[in-house]
Write a protein that holds these residues in place. Sequence first.
Motif, PDB file in Angstrom:
ATOM      1  N   LEU A 426       0.893  -1.112   0.104  1.00 57.79           N
ATOM      2  CA  LEU A 426       0.102   0.059   0.093  1.00 57.79           C
ATOM      3  C   LEU A 426       0.746   1.319   0.108  1.00 57.79           C
ATOM      4  O   LEU A 426       0.715   2.084  -0.665  1.00 57.79           O
ATOM      5  CB  LEU A 426      -0.830  -0.117   1.097  1.00 57.79           C
ATOM      6  N   ASP A 427       1.960   1.336   0.814  1.00 56.63           N
ATOM      7  CA  ASP A 427       2.938   2.513   0.742  1.00 56.63           C
ATOM      8  C   ASP A 427       3.696   2.581  -0.336  1.00 56.63           C
ATOM      9  O   ASP A 427       3.895   4.138  -0.803  1.00 56.63           O
ATOM     10  CB  ASP A 427       3.784   2.245   2.037  1.00 56.63           C
ATOM     11  N   GLY A 428       3.852   1.562  -1.192  1.00 56.79           N
ATOM     12  CA  GLY A 428       4.771   1.852  -2.529  1.00 56.79           C
ATOM     13  C   GLY A 428       3.803   1.972  -3.788  1.00 56.79           C
ATOM     14  O   GLY A 428       4.579   2.163  -4.729  1.00 56.79           O
ATOM     15  N   LEU A 429       2.604   1.670  -3.759  1.00 57.49           N
ATOM     16  CA  LEU A 429       1.599   1.743  -4.890  1.00 57.49           C
ATOM     17  C   LEU A 429       1.597   3.296  -5.323  1.00 57.49           C
ATOM     18  O   LEU A 429       1.659   4.055  -4.526  1.00 57.49           O
ATOM     19  CB  LEU A 429       0.220   1.209  -4.873  1.00 57.49           C
ATOM     20  N   PRO A 430       1.565   3.560  -6.696  1.00 58.09           N
ATOM     21  CA  PRO A 430       1.439   4.921  -7.179  1.00 58.09           C
ATOM     22  C   PRO A 430      -0.091   5.269  -7.170  1.00 58.09           C
ATOM     23  O   PRO A 430      -0.965   4.649  -6.986  1.00 58.09           O
ATOM     24  CB  PRO A 430       1.862   4.602  -8.876  1.00 58.09           C
ATOM     25  N   GLY A 431      -0.142   6.502  -6.896  1.00 59.71           N
ATOM     26  CA  GLY A 431      -1.283   7.207  -6.890  1.00 59.71           C
ATOM     27  C   GLY A 431      -2.279   7.164  -7.894  1.00 59.71           C
ATOM     28  O   GLY A 431      -1.669   7.154  -8.959  1.00 59.71           O
ATOM     29  N   GLY A 432      -3.323   7.324  -7.898  1.00 59.41           N
ATOM     30  CA  GLY A 432      -4.310   7.191  -8.905  1.00 59.41           C
ATOM     31  C   GLY A 432      -4.777   6.125  -9.441  1.00 59.41           C
ATOM     32  O   GLY A 432      -5.356   6.178 -10.359  1.00 59.41           O
ATOM     33  N   LEU A 433      -4.417   5.007  -8.866  1.00 64.08           N
ATOM     34  CA  LEU A 433      -4.865   3.779  -9.311  1.00 64.08           C
ATOM     35  C   LEU A 433      -6.311   3.351  -8.809  1.00 64.08           C
ATOM     36  O   LEU A 433      -6.837   3.909  -7.822  1.00 64.08           O
ATOM     37  CB  LEU A 433      -4.098   2.583  -8.484  1.00 64.08           C
ATOM     38  N   PRO A 434      -7.139   2.860  -9.671  1.00 68.48           N
ATOM     39  CA  PRO A 434      -8.602   2.545  -9.270  1.00 68.48           C
ATOM     40  C   PRO A 434      -8.614   1.888  -7.865  1.00 68.48           C
ATOM     41  O   PRO A 434      -7.655   0.877  -7.638  1.00 68.48           O
ATOM     42  CB  PRO A 434      -9.167   1.704 -10.322  1.00 68.48           C
ATOM     43  N   ALA A 435      -9.848   1.825  -7.177  1.00 66.01           N
ATOM     44  CA  ALA A 435      -9.568   1.081  -5.776  1.00 66.01           C
ATOM     45  C   ALA A 435      -9.681  -0.249  -5.745  1.00 66.01           C
ATOM     46  O   ALA A 435      -9.118  -1.028  -5.197  1.00 66.01           O
ATOM     47  CB  ALA A 435     -10.977   1.666  -5.033  1.00 66.01           C
ATOM     48  N   ASP A 436     -10.229  -0.767  -6.857  1.00 61.53           N
ATOM     49  CA  ASP A 436     -10.436  -2.349  -7.028  1.00 61.53           C
ATOM     50  C   ASP A 436      -8.993  -2.854  -7.503  1.00 61.53           C
ATOM     51  O   ASP A 436      -8.720  -3.741  -7.067  1.00 61.53           O
ATOM     52  CB  ASP A 436     -11.498  -2.592  -8.156  1.00 61.53           C
ATOM     53  N   ALA A 437      -8.188  -1.775  -8.209  1.00 65.80           N
ATOM     54  CA  ALA A 437      -6.725  -2.484  -8.674  1.00 65.80           C
ATOM     55  C   ALA A 437      -5.804  -2.465  -7.065  1.00 65.80           C
ATOM     56  O   ALA A 437      -5.159  -3.342  -7.016  1.00 65.80           O
ATOM     57  CB  ALA A 437      -6.196  -1.471  -9.648  1.00 65.80           C
ATOM     58  N   VAL A 438      -6.055  -1.287  -6.517  1.00 66.87           N
ATOM     59  CA  VAL A 438      -5.628  -1.288  -4.998  1.00 66.87           C
ATOM     60  C   VAL A 438      -5.612  -2.635  -4.348  1.00 66.87           C
ATOM     61  O   VAL A 438      -4.722  -3.141  -3.725  1.00 66.87           O
ATOM     62  CB  VAL A 438      -5.685  -0.032  -4.540  1.00 66.87           C
ATOM     63  N   ALA A 439      -6.954  -2.758  -4.213  1.00 70.59           N
ATOM     64  CA  ALA A 439      -7.400  -3.755  -3.542  1.00 70.59           C
ATOM     65  C   ALA A 439      -6.753  -5.115  -3.816  1.00 70.59           C
ATOM     66  O   ALA A 439      -6.482  -6.090  -3.060  1.00 70.59           O
ATOM     67  CB  ALA A 439      -8.830  -3.961  -3.484  1.00 70.59           C
ATOM     68  N   ALA A 440      -6.880  -5.365  -5.198  1.00 73.47           N
ATOM     69  CA  ALA A 440      -6.198  -6.643  -5.628  1.00 73.47           C
ATOM     70  C   ALA A 440      -4.923  -6.689  -5.431  1.00 73.47           C
ATOM     71  O   ALA A 440      -4.061  -7.937  -5.238  1.00 73.47           O
ATOM     72  CB  ALA A 440      -6.582  -6.891  -7.198  1.00 73.47           C
TER      73      ALA A 440
END
Length: 534
Positions: A426-440
Amino acid sequence: MTSTRRAGRREWIGFSVLMLPLLLVSMDVSVLYFAVPFISAELSPTGTEQLWIFDIYGFVLAGLLITMGALGDRIGRRRLLLCGAVAFGAASVLAAYADSSGTLIAARALLGVGGATLMPSTLALVRNLFHDEKQRGTAIAIWTATLTAGIAVGPVVSGVLLEHFWWGSIFLINLPAMALLLLLAPALVPEFRDPAAGRFDVLSSLLSLGALLPVIYGVKELARAGWATGPASAIAAGLLVALLFVHRQRRLTHPMVDLALVRRRAVGGAIGVNLVAMFAMVGFAIFTTQHLQSVLGLSPLRAALWSLVPSVAVGGIAPLAAMLARRIDRAWLIGAGFVIAAGGFVVLTRVPADDGLFILLLGASIYAAGLVVVMSLVTELVLGAAPPERAGVASALTESSSELGGALGMAVLGSVGGAVYRRETLDGLPGGLPADAVAAARETLAGALSVAGNLPAETAAVVRHAAVAAFTDGLHLAAGVAGGLMLLAALLAVATLRGVHVPADADPADADPADAAAPADADPTVPAPAPAPR
């Protein structure tokens, strides 16, 4: 004066026959790994059905081990072995030609029933074939090596068969071995049963099943999906039934599990040590597999072939441990095995995120070597300390502790690695990703790589780097936890098992009649009182 009857060529050939079902039963734990896409394409199972296709075999196997061990002691271990061979062969045919998910689940459950009859029978019959302590130690070392080899070889055999045949072939390979067992075992393997075992207690059997199944199910579900009320309640219910089981065993004249036997240091202590060893062995395997496939990007078959390296590297360790046990207290050897395993886990804390194949395989080989020493020696302790008439239940208790230890290892180490992965991803993911992509991406490494495959190249690279780095940090922490546990286990093993000695069996023809007066529950690790002067 007593002497020990040594096994000859006939016994060793009979022992070789017993290794056939053991190898196949252990292979069936892992043989489905590569077949899932083919089964999914033909049978279209739901997600829940797919999980049950995987898990039902292990659940039934674990739940019935104690029952089948006790049954073999009463009706005859060879007879139970042959019945299990028939059941395993028939279930293999049913699984191979299953035309629906439900049929395949039922076939896998029947395979678990057959496996539960075969595993304790093979180990208990070793107790009858080898009365000499040195020979028995060597045989148990080979038994342990065969068991671990089967689990490791299963995915490779599956991959090779699936390249040339349809998915049902992974089950049909069981048939020639079962047929050979049915043909040779009656001539080469002696029958043994306990004539004084009493009637088989059906209620105790149901209670043992009701204790083990919910606990193992709950632990595996917590490892897979995290905390939930249902799995936690299943564990609590299983523990409550376990208390009822113990209470019933105390009241029975002929209990299914003799609690006095479990209280012996050579049995109860060794079973506990075996649980810890399997905790580390099975619990960390998922990290090794994921690193090979998801981090290094190896195909399933190549990953399976590389995963054989630790098994090949430690192939001679178990017989060597059996040889050293003739000269060195087993407690010190078991403690040394845990220390070696701890060293392997330390090496695994240095696996880099970008490659690390050599370091991964080196660490896995070292910890596997240490744990194979532990498992072979504790199995020898349990089987040697148990009287021949109770060897079936003693074998089943050892194997049940292996199943429970493996489930706990996946739950605890998987939770440790998963917690690190979810936080750091979660800390390393880039901003702007869809919520479902972040969850997966936060859920699993495979999910993150799938998300990355649908993103622009630059963003995908950031997602991959964040997920792989987080997974590697989780692997490091899980390895550190496992290593620390191994050091504690080394201290526990030495403190619990030091001085335990398992005597060789005396030849009945040479036995002193006075020995018959020895109490059945006497601990062989405690010297018997001197006879009264005449």
